[in-house]
Design an enzyme around this catalytic site. Structure first.
Site, PDB file in Angstrom:
ATOM      1  CG  HIS A 183      27.395  -4.885  -1.571  1.00  0.00           C
ATOM      2  ND1 HIS A 183      28.566  -5.324  -2.137  1.00  0.00           N
ATOM      3  CD2 HIS A 183      27.095  -5.756  -0.596  1.00  0.00           C
ATOM      4  CE1 HIS A 183      28.958  -6.428  -1.508  1.00  0.00           C
ATOM      5  NE2 HIS A 183      28.090  -6.720  -0.584  1.00  0.00           N
ATOM      6  N   GLY A 239     -17.194 -27.482 -19.516  1.00  0.00           N
ATOM      7  CA  GLY A 239     -16.826 -26.096 -19.220  1.00  0.00           C
ATOM      8  C   GLY A 239     -17.467 -25.584 -17.943  1.00  0.00           C
ATOM      9  CG  HIS A 242     -12.610 -13.180 -26.339  1.00  0.00           C
ATOM     10  ND1 HIS A 242     -12.789 -14.483 -25.962  1.00  0.00           N
ATOM     11  CD2 HIS A 242     -13.487 -12.951 -27.360  1.00  0.00           C
ATOM     12  CE1 HIS A 242     -13.750 -15.021 -26.711  1.00  0.00           C
ATOM     13  NE2 HIS A 242     -14.184 -14.111 -27.557  1.00  0.00           N
TER      14      HIS A 242
END
Lengths: 568, 568
Positions: free
Chosen positions: A217, A479, A394
């Site tokens: 708590h 794709g 990328h």
């Protein structure tokens, strides 16, 4: 942050009502708690557990055969009332007496204690077991003063199994106390939980820090430290608990418990390290559990619990049970399959190749060396380009992929592979290591291209052009990208068309290739990233309008790099 | 916020390794995923599922009898590689062909598609089912373009059960497609998730707002709105899904799914409202599940999924299964117990009382009226006093308690109760409604005191003094507080001693009481709140040094209020 509620005042009771509706086959809702919805033999000891709400599956989630007979629920983080406890107990009494189990907190000790006195006055034999497992809350020689945290679970599980086995109240009480005496927990917190209706968390832990021994708590902990790695945290938790290891025990029930917002994946990462560490310490782990068994709303953190087992405790810890939140035992009979550990996934065994094709394969390996160099140099530029519209990975993905491909083709050349096999192997390695869509596309592109090469005859320019067309077709078909979609296809299509035309016009392969590379470069420059569409794109695409697409750019870069090498 | 890791690069694979160690009885770890650790009959169709990591229990948690044969795991939120998928499939192929199940995302479609082609070339029959349940991601007439979110779970569950039942690949594929065609989900998010190693969440939702239709990786949603109440949210989710209800169906599998940091209690609160709403709409809920089945690390939010059932889908949805994360079916045979719904908890049936005692009870009721007034007036002052060292709810708790006591004693007086019964009933109501430690203490105090009163004879001052002493003893014994601990005892002890002395000295009850009240007031003023100790106290106690204890203060206030009334 607690976000879903109608009003704070009714939160705990609405949660209990919703729980009872979802698990009506296990529990009936009564005022102040839940009782088993299934028949219980007359004379069975009732194991009744409880405490404040906000700790699900503690305590209502434990009700079912093999575990608890009922659970009493207070308001969020507040003890249930004496009257509520007494009421639930009367409902769940089956004539064998009652064992009341709860964590050692002042309010619970008081309310359960007073309820027990009242029930005894009504002729019901009631025993009490306060769970005191949190080593951070009092010294080892004052075990009875410690708080109850995740150790609630193994203690209640063992007591529930003993009652289900038909033991009498004296025996159930003895075993439950023995389980509690054998249980130790230690926890860490990374962030606080927010009470329903509150705008801010009950407490906070500074960024980059963790609180050791904080209660469920937000009670004070013993220390604050810099955030540890998973391995360091595993060592801290295990070492702390092993300091109180009984001399004559080596088997332990283990619970790695998440407090709410620390997720499964993180718990599994930690478990990987804890399991290694406990094994190294010679501890035999019995029926280990990794998950959320005692939570604290959306608190970030976890705790490790060990219950040191003898034969009796082990039997009840492993006994079957069936509750909303926890189940042990067979549903469908199964037989273990032989372990697959240590098996190799694919033996590398290249098909036979001619000397000329093996030489071509070595040339291809040289091309991959050059591409790896070029993509390594361009990694951050490609990443920055990608970050404008995507997640900026990328450049990383291309670097990982080409390096994997390079290693694979080098091995293939050493193993005597021909050109077709070497290029296919490079494509597979690229896709496997780079991950994501661009990795898959590059792997597919290389593998499709390789089908027009041979392991026997030397590479000829017509085969190269046909391979390029096959690769383009597969990339478009599988794709799903078409010209103009602002993907690698926008640079690959002019490459293939130019290459085909130049080869058909009897140009040399280096000349044709360089013309094609120039066309792909020009096309890549002309791209701009796609607008946000269905998928993982984040709504940043408008920022990158006018910037070239990273996929098309990297394809053109690869094409130009190969062209230079063919010229040299 | 992802806090537990060694390094971001290895997070997903370490999580899978830890998962496999924790659930070694279900799964074996292989490169790129997990396969069943138990024997599978030759010729069985293999149901193989997968996608990016970070969605546990999707997908590894679904592997086991009755559900999936294997799961393929990519990096966090990234598709697994083609080679990884193919490798796991070869391991989990049992001669009956393979059904590949995954959510409709570009990377997954590509990688699973290419892997399927490769496996077919190796002679394995492979079918693909892309899950497309998210109504927010494309219009209803373009169901096939939608993303897959929590609907993954019912589609895979149904396909897995069909395969387990021994159906051939054609049939399993048909049923899986039918399940997907029948499944719709809609979700909301309150806050973003943090990728391992990242310092900030992937996306955020402004405070007090919620995003509708946000995907499970933070893909763009359809709208942002002010945070709704649980009831409003239930209506929004149900109404959105019912817009695509097939005309001829009224039965639905239901899944209320938590995304990670939205906790069980919140989901149950929402389920309470959703269940009510669906029932009102005439929908028959079959095998409803409330919990975390498809998560997104520590994302805050939830989604509702309905799979519209016919007899075939219902059979497979309800079929037994046994996996690390989800189990259906009997472990321990049980019989339903009679429902307890609608039963009253305690019939109010007061013991017979004399006229004089009934009159005393009415006087006591008058005292409670005065106390309720005084505590109502003092609520905020008591709360402020408590906030210095505790959670600031003392004033609220006292107000709730005394009002409940007042209502109960009024009812008791109307029901003909005597003084002893009336006071006991008031104490029980106080404790039951106020909650927490102070509620329990006041309930105990009043009930103990009541034992020295009678339902026959009138109240005499010696009985009042003896009752006060009994109440003090019980509060100290069961509450564990001693004089000097800075609790209500510090004001109650001088009250009792002064009252006893004054009664022994033959003072009138009003005079004795007022002397005792004055002593308690003086003692309360002299208290200061306790220093932080074991329990729920937060480390603020030092701020309140020198301020009186709220428990002692409210006791003195009650004593003085009664004193004034006795004088009047």
């Amino acid at each position: 942050m607690t976000k879903i509620l109608d009003d704070a005042e009714s939160f705990a009771s609405a949660a209990l009502a919703g729980f009872s509706k979802a698990y009506g086959r296990y529990v009936h809702l009564v005022a102040g708690g839940v009782v088993r919805a299934t028949q219980v033999p007359d004379g069975k000891v009732s194991v009744i557990v409880g405490g404040g709400s906000g700790h699900y599956p503690a305590f209502a989630g434990y009700v079912g055969p093999g575990l608890a007979d009922a659970a009493v629920a207070g308001e969020i983080f507040a003890s249930p009332s004496t009257a509520g406890i007494a009421r639930v107990c009367r409902r769940a009494s089956h004539g064998g007496g009652i064992l009341l189990g709860f964590g050692n907190y002042a309010g619970d000790v008081l309310n359960f204690g007073v309820a027990a006195e009242r029930l005894r006055a009504e002729g019901i034999d009631v025993r009490i077991v306060e769970v005191t497992d949190d080593v951070a809350s009092a010294p080892a020689d004052q075990h009875e003063k410690r708080r109850g945290i995740a150790g609630d679970f193994p203690v209640f599980k063992i007591a529930g199994a003993a009652a289900e086995a038909g033991l009498a109240l004296d025996a159930v009480e003895r075993i439950a106390r023995h389980a509690n005496d054998s249980t130790r927990s230690f926890g860490v917190a990374f962030g606080g939980c927010t009470l329903p209706g509150a705008g801010e968390p009950l407490f906070t832990v500074p960024k980059g820090r963790m609180a050791l021994g904080l209660g469920i708590h937000g009670e004070p902990g013993i220390e604050e430290r810099d955030l540890a790695t998973a391995t360091e945290l595993a060592t801290l938790l295990v070492d702390t608990l092993l300091r109180e290891k009984p001399e004559n025990r080596t088997r332990a029930a283990v619970l790695l418990n998440g407090l709410g917002a620390t997720k499964y994946e993180e718990l599994f990462v930690l478990w990987d390290a804890i399991e290694t560490k406990l094994r190294a310490e010679g501890i035999e782990m019995i029926g280990a559990e990794v998950g959320e068994l005692v939570t604290s709303l959306d608190m970030q953190g976890c705790s490790l619990t060990l219950t040191w087992l003898d034969d009796e405790l082990e039997r009840y810890w492993l006994a079957p049970c069936d509750t909303p939140a926890f189940r042990r035992g067979d549903i469908i009979a199964t037989t273990a399959a032989p372990s697959v550990a240590g098996q190799h996934d694919e033996a590398i065994d290249y098909p036979p190749a001619s000397a000329v094709s093996r030489k071509d394969a070595a040339c291809l390996a040289g091309l991959f060396e050059a591409i790896a160099q070029a993509l390594g140099d361009a990694e951050s530029a490609l990443g920055a380009m990608d970050a404008l519209a995507g997640d900026g990975d990328h450049g990383q993905g291309m670097r990982r992929g080409v390096n994997a491909a390079r290693t694979a083709i080098d091995l293939a050349v050493q193993g005597g592979a021909g050109a077709a096999t070497a290029l296919a192997v490079a494509g597979d390695a690229w896709a496997d290591r780079a991950g994501g869509t661009s990795g898959a596309i590059w792997g597919l592109l290389l593998r499709s291209w390789s089908r027009w090469l041979s392991d026997d005859t030397g590479i000829d320019s017509h085969a190269v052009a046909r391979g390029a067309r096959a690769a383009l077709d597969d990339v478009m078909r599988l794709g799903g990208a078409r010209p103009g979609d602002k993907t690698l296809v926008d640079a690959f299509l002019p490459f293939v068309e130019t290459l085909e035309g130049a080869i058909a016009a009897q140009q040399s392969l280096p000349a044709a290739w360089n013309a094609a590379a120039a066309a792909s470069h020009k096309a890549a420059e002309a791209t701009a990233p796609l607008a946000p569409r269905l998928g993982r794109a984040r709504p940043l695409a408008q920022r990158s309008i006018g910037h070239p697409d990273p996929g098309a750019t990297s394809l053109a870069l690869v094409a130009q790099t190969i062209g230079k090498r063919l010229d040299g």
